[in-house]
Design a protein around this motif. Sequence first.
Motif: not given
Length: 150
Positions: A92-97, A100-109, A121-126
């Motif tokens: 996924l596109p991550r913007l520098p600076d 915080a950053w979260i990569a997420a997978e959708v459970d519901d709409y 659900q957060a797959v990665t969080a920094e």
Amino acid sequence: MTNVASPVAVVTTMDGRRPYGTTVSAFASLSLAPPMVLVSLDDRSQQLAIIRRTGRFGLNILSTRQAALAAAFARSGPDKFEGVAWSPSEGLPRLPDSAAWIAAEVDDYISAGDHTILLAQAVTAESAEGSPGPLTYHQRSFGTHTPLAP
């Protein structure tokens, strides 16, 4: 609602090899177990259509130094990434600076008025070490949070 301060983020996703992003202030932490976030996107947005296909998105929580980036991704049009540095993270596109950053997978709409709420659900969080803090939006202006003295 302009009297309510909210954090500012850029939701990003990929459509093939092309990055997409949009500025949001309607997002929040939802759960710790499992770690989840919620994001609200306009039903008419191309961003939402792509996320519905891929089931994934990045959440770049902007720092106080990124007000211009927030404004750029808030405008309409497909070329928001033109001239913007980014790198792939979890595909996924991550913007520098960012603060915080979260990569997420959708459970519901969830349909809500003219928007759709994504529960993911957060797959990665920094969080960025040494970040000047998160960018906020209050009374139609970008700003920052200043802690009260104890």
